[in-house]
Design a protein around this motif. Sequence first.
Motif, PDB file in Angstrom:
ATOM      1  N   LEU A  44       0.815  -1.216   0.000  1.00 37.55           N
ATOM      2  CA  LEU A  44       0.000   0.000   0.000  1.00 37.55           C
ATOM      3  C   LEU A  44       0.847   1.264   0.000  1.00 37.55           C
ATOM      4  O   LEU A  44       0.517   2.233  -0.666  1.00 37.55           O
ATOM      5  CB  LEU A  44      -0.944  -0.010   1.212  1.00 37.55           C
ATOM      6  CG  LEU A  44      -2.042  -1.079   1.218  1.00 37.55           C
ATOM      7  CD1 LEU A  44      -2.895  -0.957   2.459  1.00 37.55           C
ATOM      8  CD2 LEU A  44      -2.909  -0.984  -0.020  1.00 37.55           C
ATOM      9  N   VAL A  45       1.976   1.260   0.744  1.00 41.35           N
ATOM     10  CA  VAL A  45       2.801   2.474   0.803  1.00 41.35           C
ATOM     11  C   VAL A  45       3.396   2.765  -0.573  1.00 41.35           C
ATOM     12  O   VAL A  45       3.308   3.885  -1.085  1.00 41.35           O
ATOM     13  CB  VAL A  45       3.926   2.321   1.849  1.00 41.35           C
ATOM     14  CG1 VAL A  45       4.717   3.607   1.947  1.00 41.35           C
ATOM     15  CG2 VAL A  45       3.364   1.946   3.190  1.00 41.35           C
ATOM     16  N   PHE A  88       5.193   8.922   5.432  1.00 41.74           N
ATOM     17  CA  PHE A  88       5.126   9.117   3.969  1.00 41.74           C
ATOM     18  C   PHE A  88       3.995  10.074   3.609  1.00 41.74           C
ATOM     19  O   PHE A  88       4.139  10.922   2.734  1.00 41.74           O
ATOM     20  CB  PHE A  88       4.922   7.777   3.265  1.00 41.74           C
ATOM     21  CG  PHE A  88       6.198   7.088   2.923  1.00 41.74           C
ATOM     22  CD1 PHE A  88       6.938   7.494   1.825  1.00 41.74           C
ATOM     23  CD2 PHE A  88       6.671   6.044   3.690  1.00 41.74           C
ATOM     24  CE1 PHE A  88       8.123   6.869   1.504  1.00 41.74           C
ATOM     25  CE2 PHE A  88       7.859   5.420   3.382  1.00 41.74           C
ATOM     26  CZ  PHE A  88       8.591   5.821   2.288  1.00 41.74           C
ATOM     27  N   LEU A  95       0.377  -4.444   5.231  1.00 39.57           N
ATOM     28  CA  LEU A  95       0.448  -3.456   4.165  1.00 39.57           C
ATOM     29  C   LEU A  95       0.733  -4.090   2.812  1.00 39.57           C
ATOM     30  O   LEU A  95       0.372  -3.539   1.777  1.00 39.57           O
ATOM     31  CB  LEU A  95       1.522  -2.404   4.480  1.00 39.57           C
ATOM     32  CG  LEU A  95       1.158  -1.396   5.567  1.00 39.57           C
ATOM     33  CD1 LEU A  95       2.349  -0.536   5.922  1.00 39.57           C
ATOM     34  CD2 LEU A  95      -0.003  -0.520   5.140  1.00 39.57           C
ATOM     35  N   PHE A 101       3.879   4.668   7.248  1.00 36.35           N
ATOM     36  CA  PHE A 101       2.924   5.169   6.249  1.00 36.35           C
ATOM     37  C   PHE A 101       2.554   6.614   6.588  1.00 36.35           C
ATOM     38  O   PHE A 101       2.500   7.485   5.713  1.00 36.35           O
ATOM     39  CB  PHE A 101       1.680   4.278   6.229  1.00 36.35           C
ATOM     40  CG  PHE A 101       0.947   4.262   4.921  1.00 36.35           C
ATOM     41  CD1 PHE A 101       0.950   5.374   4.082  1.00 36.35           C
ATOM     42  CD2 PHE A 101       0.251   3.133   4.505  1.00 36.35           C
ATOM     43  CE1 PHE A 101       0.279   5.359   2.874  1.00 36.35           C
ATOM     44  CE2 PHE A 101      -0.416   3.115   3.294  1.00 36.35           C
ATOM     45  CZ  PHE A 101      -0.406   4.226   2.481  1.00 36.35           C
ATOM     46  N   GLY A 121       4.574  -0.436  10.396  1.00 29.60           N
ATOM     47  CA  GLY A 121       4.110  -0.051   9.060  1.00 29.60           C
ATOM     48  C   GLY A 121       3.199   1.162   9.069  1.00 29.60           C
ATOM     49  O   GLY A 121       3.324   2.051   8.233  1.00 29.60           O
ATOM     50  N   ASP A 148       2.301  -3.544  15.460  1.00 25.21           N
ATOM     51  CA  ASP A 148       3.008  -3.923  14.232  1.00 25.21           C
ATOM     52  C   ASP A 148       4.517  -3.912  14.469  1.00 25.21           C
ATOM     53  O   ASP A 148       5.085  -2.901  14.870  1.00 25.21           O
ATOM     54  CB  ASP A 148       2.631  -2.912  13.130  1.00 25.21           C
ATOM     55  CG  ASP A 148       3.022  -3.383  11.760  1.00 25.21           C
ATOM     56  OD1 ASP A 148       3.900  -4.243  11.666  1.00 25.21           O
ATOM     57  OD2 ASP A 148       2.431  -2.898  10.785  1.00 25.21           O
ATOM     58  N   PHE A 193       0.779   3.993  -2.980  1.00 33.42           N
ATOM     59  CA  PHE A 193       0.366   5.374  -2.747  1.00 33.42           C
ATOM     60  C   PHE A 193       1.427   6.362  -3.223  1.00 33.42           C
ATOM     61  O   PHE A 193       1.118   7.325  -3.939  1.00 33.42           O
ATOM     62  CB  PHE A 193       0.066   5.575  -1.249  1.00 33.42           C
ATOM     63  CG  PHE A 193      -0.001   7.011  -0.844  1.00 33.42           C
ATOM     64  CD1 PHE A 193      -1.039   7.813  -1.290  1.00 33.42           C
ATOM     65  CD2 PHE A 193       0.964   7.567  -0.027  1.00 33.42           C
ATOM     66  CE1 PHE A 193      -1.105   9.141  -0.929  1.00 33.42           C
ATOM     67  CE2 PHE A 193       0.908   8.894   0.339  1.00 33.42           C
ATOM     68  CZ  PHE A 193      -0.122   9.685  -0.117  1.00 33.42           C
TER      69      PHE A 193
END
Lengths: 507, 101
Positions: A134-135, B65, A193, B62, B58, B54, A138
Amino acid sequence: MNVDYHALAPEIILGITVLAVLVVDLLRIPKYWTAVIGLVGLFAAFVPVLTLGFCESLDFCTEPETAQRVLFGGSFVVDTFSLVLKGLFLGATAVALLLSVGYIEEDRYWQGEFYFLMLCSALGAVVLASSRDLVTLFVALELVTGPTFLMAGWRKGDPRSNEAALKYFIIGVLSAAILLFGMSLVYGYTGELTFGGIRAATAALGDSALLTIGVILTLLGFAFKVSAVPFHFWTPDTYQGAPIPVTAYLSVVSKTAGFVGLLTLSYQAFAELRDVWGPLLWILAALSMTVGNLIAVRQDDIVRLLGYSSIAQGGFILVPFGAAVAGNVTGDQLEQAFFATVTYLLIYAVMNMGAFAVVIAGANRLKSTLIADWGGLSSYAPGLAGLLALFFASLAGIPPIAGWFAKLVMFSSVLGVDSGWATALAVIAVLNSVVAFYYYAKVIKSAWFDQVPDTIPAAELRGMGRAVAPSLQFALVLTAVGVLVLGIFPNLIADVGDVAKTVAAGF
Amino acid sequence: MLINQFLLLGAALFALGVYGVLTRRNAVMVLLSVELMLAAVNINFVAFDRLIGDELAGGQIFALFIIAVAAAEVGIGLAIILLIFRNRRSANVDELDLLKL
C-alpha cells in the motif's frame, strides 16, 4: 542487503534521465535537447524491460527461481504483468513527449521543466506497475499525479489552463485523501500493508463492515483517477483546459496508472473480497459507459468530445471487472477478464494517443478545436483527415483497425461468464458501442463530407498553413502503423496480454 | 487500549475536512480542508499501528510518507492558487466557470 539491480534497472535509468534533463536544462543549449535526452532515456529504460522479459533466452541473465523477482520483502515485484505495463508506460510517455515538443516550444513557456515533470510522472507510473504494497502504491500514484497538476496549468497566462489545473488539483488531492482513509481501515483490520499479507489476512479473518468500507473507499479513490462516473466531473474541464499534449498524457498514462492500481488491488490484495468490489465496479462500468457516451453525443468541441469518449472507454475497460460479480466465476474466467482489461489498455493507449496527435496537428493549423470548424478538412488536408478517420474508426471499434480486437476480448470475457449480471453488462456495453459509433462517425463525416466553413482563412485552403512539426509527424506515423498492425495481426497484442494475466492466477 | 476515541477523532476530522472541501469558496481553505482529511488518516494509521503492535511499524511509516507527500502537494497547490490569484485577483473556486458542458 542483496539488491537485484537488473530488476530495478528501468526505474534507475529513468531516475538518472530525470536528473539529467534537469541538469541539461541549465546549460546554454537549445531547449529541445532536454526532450531528446528524455526520449533517449525512455528508450534506454525500455532495454532492461526487454531483457527482463526474455531473460530465459539470454546468456548473461540470471533467472530467478520463480517466475517473478520479489524485492524489498514483497513490496516491489517484477513479473510479466508489471513488465508489460512498464513497456506501455514508457512507450506512451515517449509518444506524449513527441507530441509536446512542437506544442510547448511554440507556446514559449518553460520547456526543460515540462519534460522534467513528464518524466517524473512516467517514473511514478513505472514504479506503480511493480508496487505490491500500500505504501509503494500510494507514493507511486502521487508521483504520477503530482507533476500532472502542474503540467495541466502549463499555459500560465491562459485562464482556462489555470482553471483546469485547479479543478484537477482539488479533485486529485481529495481522491488521494479518500484512498488513504480506505487504506487506513484496511490496514487496521488486517494489520498488513503488503498485498500478499492483506490477502492472507482477509482469507483468515473473514469479512467485516470495517473491511468492506475500507475496500470501497480505496477503490473509490481509484475511481476518481480513472474518471469513472460519478467521479468524472473534473475530466472534461481538465482535458479541455490543459495543453492538448498534457491531455493526451492524462488520458493514457495517468488513466492507465489508475487502472493498474485497480487491477493489482482487486485481483491480488482484495482477491478474497470479490463480492465487495465486483458489484461496485459493475455499477461504475455501466454508469461510465452510459453517461460518458450520452454526453459525448452533444459535444461540439473535439477535445471535450475525446474527454467524454475517454470516460466511456474507461467504462468499457471496467466491464471485465464487472463480470467477476457472480459468485461462481472460475479461475479461468477471472484470468480471461484480467487478460481483457490489459489488452484493452494496450490498444486504447495506441489509438487514443493517435487521436490526440491528429487533434494537435489540426488545432495547430486551424487554431480551433470546434468540430464545425473542421468541416471539409479532407479538401485541403487529406492526410490529416485520413488519419482522423483511422483513429476515430479505431475508437469506434471498426475492423480491421485495432479497436475492434479490444472490444472483442472485452465482450468475450463477459459473455464467457454464465450469469445474468454479466449478460446485462454485456447488453449495456453493446448499446453503448452503438451510441459511441454515432459520435465518432459524426466527426469523420464532418471532416470528409461537410463544406469548409467561411471562417477558415483562404491561405489555409491553399495549403499555406503551418507545416506539422517533424516530431508530431513521427508520432502520427508511429501510432497509425500501430493501430493498423495491431488491428490486422491481433495475435501480437494477444500474446502480450496473455503473458500478463499470470497475476490473476491462483484463485 | 483506547482505540474507539482515536478512530472517532479520525472520523470526525475526516468528515470535517469533507464538509470544508464541499462548502468553502476560497481555494486556500479547500486546500486546508484536504489537509484535515490527511491528518485524520494519519491519526487512524498511528492508532491502528499501536493497537496491532506492528513489528515493522508499518502504520507509523505510512503516516510519515503521507506527511511528506502532503507537504509536496501543498507546494503544488499553493503554486497553482497563486497563479490563479495573479491572473484573476481572486482565489474563489466558484468563480472558475469558463469551462462548462
